[in-house]
Enzyme design. Sequence first.
Site, PDB file in Angstrom:
ATOM      1  N   GLY A   1       9.470  20.753  30.984  1.00 56.48           N
ATOM      2  CA  GLY A   1      10.252  21.963  30.788  1.00 56.48           C
ATOM      3  C   GLY A   1      11.254  21.767  29.665  1.00 56.48           C
TER       4      GLY A   1
ATOM      5  N   HIS B   1      20.031  25.406  32.684  1.00 57.56           N
ATOM      6  CA  HIS B   1      20.399  25.101  31.284  1.00 57.56           C
ATOM      7  C   HIS B   1      20.965  26.345  30.582  1.00 57.56           C
ATOM      8  CE1 HIS B   1      19.298  20.997  30.261  1.00 57.56           C
ATOM      9  NE2 HIS B   1      18.116  21.108  30.840  1.00 57.56           N
TER      10      HIS B   1
ATOM     11  N   GLN C   1      18.719  23.427  24.527  1.00 63.28           N
ATOM     12  CA  GLN C   1      18.429  22.012  24.257  1.00 63.28           C
ATOM     13  C   GLN C   1      17.995  21.769  22.823  1.00 63.28           C
ATOM     14  OE1 GLN C   1      15.861  21.589  28.002  1.00 63.28           O
ATOM     15  NE2 GLN C   1      16.736  19.554  27.780  1.00 63.28           N
TER      16      GLN C   1
ATOM     17  N   HIS D   1      15.835  24.155  37.312  1.00 65.96           N
ATOM     18  CA  HIS D   1      16.491  23.224  36.382  1.00 65.96           C
ATOM     19  C   HIS D   1      16.629  23.866  34.997  1.00 65.96           C
ATOM     20  CE1 HIS D   1      16.740  18.969  34.521  1.00 65.96           C
ATOM     21  NE2 HIS D   1      16.602  19.765  33.482  1.00 65.96           N
ATOM     22  N   GLU D   2      15.551  24.525  34.537  1.00 62.28           N
ATOM     23  CA  GLU D   2      15.582  25.114  33.185  1.00 62.28           C
ATOM     24  C   GLU D   2      16.509  26.330  33.124  1.00 62.28           C
ATOM     25  OE1 GLU D   2      14.519  23.305  30.938  1.00 62.28           O
ATOM     26  OE2 GLU D   2      13.329  21.994  32.234  1.00 62.28           O
TER      27      GLU D   2
ATOM     28  N   CYS E   1      15.816  14.812  32.488  1.00 62.83           N
ATOM     29  CA  CYS E   1      16.051  15.875  31.517  1.00 62.83           C
ATOM     30  C   CYS E   1      15.853  15.292  30.120  1.00 62.83           C
ATOM     31  CB  CYS E   1      17.481  16.401  31.674  1.00 62.83           C
ATOM     32  SG  CYS E   1      17.884  17.742  30.545  1.00 62.83           S
ATOM     33  N   LEU E   2      15.186  16.054  29.254  1.00 62.34           N
ATOM     34  CA  LEU E   2      14.936  15.549  27.899  1.00 62.34           C
ATOM     35  C   LEU E   2      16.246  15.360  27.123  1.00 62.34           C
ATOM     36  CD1 LEU E   2      11.743  17.584  26.902  1.00 62.34           C
ATOM     37  CD2 LEU E   2      11.896  15.194  27.629  1.00 62.34           C
TER      38      LEU E   2
HETATM   39 NI    NI Z   1      16.817  19.572  31.384  1.00 60.34          NI
END
Ligand code: NI
Length: 172
Positions: free
Chosen positions: A45, A140, A50, A136-137, A94-95
Site C-alpha cells: 500500500g 496516512h 508518502q 493504514h493507508e 510502512c514504506l
Molecule cells: Ni504506511
Amino acid sequence: MKRNILLHPDPRLKKVCAPVANMTDELRSLADDMLATMYDAPGIGLAAPQIGVLERLIVMDCVKEEGEAPRPLIMFNPEVLAGSDELNTYEEGCLSIPDQYADVTRPAEVDVRWIDRDGNEQTETFSKLWATCVQHEIDHLDGKLFIDYLKPLKRQMITRKMTKLKRELARG
Ligand code: NI
C-alpha cells in the site's frame, strides 16, 4: 514513473490531505506512478503524502500468493463507512518507516467508499490483511502513522532510529 518515498520524520507525513475534486489525467498518472512505486519498493500500500502529494489518494494490492493475479486498487477520497466490532492484530510496517514493525489492532472488517480511476464511486467490504492495509493507508491521509498507535516509548525509539537513518542517508 517511480517516485521518491518520503521517510519519517517528515512534516508532510503529518498533514491532513485535501479531497480530490475532479478526476484528471494528471491524477490518473499520479495514481499509476504510485502503483509503480509501491510494487517496486515492494509494498502492499502507498498513500499520496508518502510521495509528498497532499491529496486524498491511496493505492494498494494485498495479493501475496505467488502466481495469483495482482489486484491493483486506486482509491481517491477513500472513506471508512463502518468498522466491525471484531478486531484483528497484524504486525504492520510502512514504506516511510523501513525495517520497523509492530503489532497494531484495528477493526477486522471495514466498509469503504471511494472514487476509482474512472471517476466512479465504489464501495466494498474489506477483511483480513486488506482491511488493515486500507485503514493504514487512509490514516496516512489524516497525517497518522502506524507508530502513533504504539506506546510513546516505543514510538520515540523508532523515530530516533529513523532520524539516525535519515542522517546517514543524507551523508551518503
Ligand atoms: Ni504506511
